[in-house]
Design an enzyme around this catalytic site. Structure first.
Site, PDB file in Angstrom:
ATOM      1  N   ARG A  45      14.191 -46.924   9.916  1.00  0.00           N
ATOM      2  CA  ARG A  45      14.936 -46.239   8.867  1.00  0.00           C
ATOM      3  C   ARG A  45      14.123 -45.062   8.348  1.00  0.00           C
ATOM      4  O   ARG A  45      12.966 -44.888   8.696  1.00  0.00           O
ATOM      5  CB  ARG A  45      15.261 -47.208   7.719  1.00  0.00           C
ATOM      6  CG  ARG A  45      14.074 -48.068   7.345  1.00  0.00           C
ATOM      7  CD  ARG A  45      13.851 -48.251   5.882  1.00  0.00           C
ATOM      8  NE  ARG A  45      13.782 -47.040   5.126  1.00  0.00           N
ATOM      9  CZ  ARG A  45      12.660 -46.340   4.954  1.00  0.00           C
ATOM     10  NH1 ARG A  45      11.525 -46.682   5.557  1.00  0.00           N
ATOM     11  NH2 ARG A  45      12.661 -45.263   4.210  1.00  0.00           N
ATOM     12  N   GLY A  46      14.774 -44.252   7.485  1.00  0.00           N
ATOM     13  CA  GLY A  46      14.186 -43.015   7.017  1.00  0.00           C
ATOM     14  C   GLY A  46      14.711 -41.876   7.870  1.00  0.00           C
ATOM     15  O   GLY A  46      14.599 -41.913   9.102  1.00  0.00           O
ATOM     16  N   ALA A  47      15.290 -40.852   7.242  1.00  0.00           N
ATOM     17  CA  ALA A  47      16.000 -39.823   7.999  1.00  0.00           C
ATOM     18  C   ALA A  47      15.174 -39.195   9.117  1.00  0.00           C
ATOM     19  O   ALA A  47      15.630 -39.135  10.269  1.00  0.00           O
ATOM     20  CB  ALA A  47      16.516 -38.743   7.038  1.00  0.00           C
ATOM     21  N   ASP A 245      18.399 -37.472   2.922  1.00  0.00           N
ATOM     22  CA  ASP A 245      19.040 -37.770   4.193  1.00  0.00           C
ATOM     23  C   ASP A 245      19.939 -36.629   4.648  1.00  0.00           C
ATOM     24  O   ASP A 245      20.172 -36.471   5.842  1.00  0.00           O
ATOM     25  CB  ASP A 245      19.850 -39.063   4.078  1.00  0.00           C
ATOM     26  CG  ASP A 245      18.946 -40.281   4.066  1.00  0.00           C
ATOM     27  OD1 ASP A 245      18.786 -40.890   5.134  1.00  0.00           O
ATOM     28  OD2 ASP A 245      18.380 -40.597   3.016  1.00  0.00           O
ATOM     29  N   ASN A 255      20.603 -38.808  -0.943  1.00  0.00           N
ATOM     30  CA  ASN A 255      19.413 -39.633  -0.749  1.00  0.00           C
ATOM     31  C   ASN A 255      19.759 -41.070  -1.122  1.00  0.00           C
ATOM     32  O   ASN A 255      20.864 -41.366  -1.576  1.00  0.00           O
ATOM     33  CB  ASN A 255      18.246 -39.103  -1.589  1.00  0.00           C
ATOM     34  CG  ASN A 255      16.922 -39.734  -1.198  1.00  0.00           C
ATOM     35  OD1 ASN A 255      16.560 -39.760  -0.022  1.00  0.00           O
ATOM     36  ND2 ASN A 255      16.197 -40.262  -2.165  1.00  0.00           N
TER      37      ASN A 255
END
Length: 353
Positions: A45-47, A245, A255
């Protein structure tokens, strides 16, 4: 050194973030379907890291192809569609697949499949390398902006910063976006401590950011999401910085859910609130935050906490994964090219051009 993701000898290796901080579980796979599932389930995860994972996932899909060149276009289209369907809000994912499609469009006709696949493999590695370099650049630009905006306070004491969700190595593969700025500011002697909001319902701030800060020996406190306004009221927070994001052309920013509340509170208390994200997170095809697609996730993420039921199974739930912070509540947007303050419509477009 945290190794969030790597790709070696045709195998994708990633740290399954669902088990942190209590268990460091590394997973190795050669299956693109398993990699897509890792993105969907937030194991990855995490853009920015999703963008890196998307590039490598395409490579896994190419490795499993055993058809003819004539049959490949249909296979490639389906593979890209499956990857893009995994997380609809994170624009970095689409940035990564667009780079892979560009290689395909440019070279498919004249290349053999082996040559084409090698080009795409180099592109996926390049996406990862770019994210590492982007994080380093963002850290420098972010610290410069903090020095400019908070110089008077810094002349008297070190700062306390609020952040939300996780934006470090676990979210990027590099030092981080917002957390990368914080780490750099800590090394420069600007930060006294970090306040990390828990980030319900999946607690990325409490589980992941706190874990990263412990690895870096940076002082911090974790708080409930709803208590940041009270801490600002008490003068316990000097500024906030979070990731993104997707950033619309006018600077409106999607976000992790809960971000907008922090930003509004910071605006009310006259505390700078920053966004840190690579240029690849900016989507100038979207005019404003109203046009950003917002993912709504399974209701059980809210009704349960790590498998423990905290509400009845029939409790009606709205579980948006992200919210949108209007640009008027954002003091500055820190990118890998520069820190932008003010006229986002014009300046963000210039970054893309």
């Amino acid at each position: 050194m945290i190794d969030a993701i790597s790709f070696t000898n045709g195998t994708l290796r990633y740290l399954d973030q669902r088990f942190l901080p209590l268990q460091e579980n590394y997973v190795e796979t050669r299956s693109h379907s398993e990699a897509i599932d890792a993105i969907k389930t937030l194991a990855v995860r995490g853009a920015p890291l999703i963008g890196v994972a998307a590039g490598y996932t395409v490579i896994l899909g190419l490795q499993s192809y055993n058809g003819t060149k004539e049959e490949f276009p249909a296979y490639f289209d389906n593979l890209i569609a499956d990857v893009e369907a995994s997380r609809p809000t994170a624009v970095n994912l689409f940035f990564a697949t667009a780079r892979m499609k560009e290689v395909y469009d440019r070279h498919f006709e004249q290349d053999s499949l082996d040559t084409l696949f090698n080009r795409m493999r180099d592109t996926a590695t390049g996406i990862h390398d770019d994210e590492i370099a982007n994080c380093d650049a963002m850290a420098r630009h972010g610290v410069e902006l903090i020095r400019r905006d908070l110089g008077d306070t810094l002349a008297k004491r070190k700062l306390t910063v609020l952040t939300h969700c996780n934006t470090g190595t676990l979210a990027t593969g590099g030092s981080g976006t917002a957390l990368g700025v914080i780490k750099h500011a800590w090394k420069e002697g600007l930060i006294e401590k970090v306040i990390t909001a828990e980030s319900r319902p999946l607690l990325q701030g409490l589980r992941l950011t706190a874990w990263e800060l412990e690895q870096e020996n940076i002082p911090f406190y974790s708080i409930s999401d709803s208590s940041s306004a009270f801490l600002m009221q008490k003068g316990m927070i000097d500024f906030g910085i979070v990731g993104a994001d997707r950033i619309a052309a006018n600077g409106d920013t999607a976000n992790k859910i809960g971000t907008c509340a922090h930003a509004i509170s910071a605006h009310y208390h006259k505390i700078p609130f920053y966004i840190a994200a690579p240029v690849s997170t900016i989507d100038i095809t979207i005019r404003n935050g109203d046009e950003i697609p917002i993912e709504e996730r399974n209701a059980d993420e809210l009704r349960t906490i790590f498998g423990t039921q905290v509400a009845t199974p029939t409790t009606p739930v709205i579980n948006y994964a992200f919210d949108v912070t209007p640009n008027r509540f954002i003091r500055g947007i820190v990118t890998d090219k520069k820190a932008v303050v003010g006229d986002y419509d014009q300046q963000l477009k210039q970054l893309i051009d």
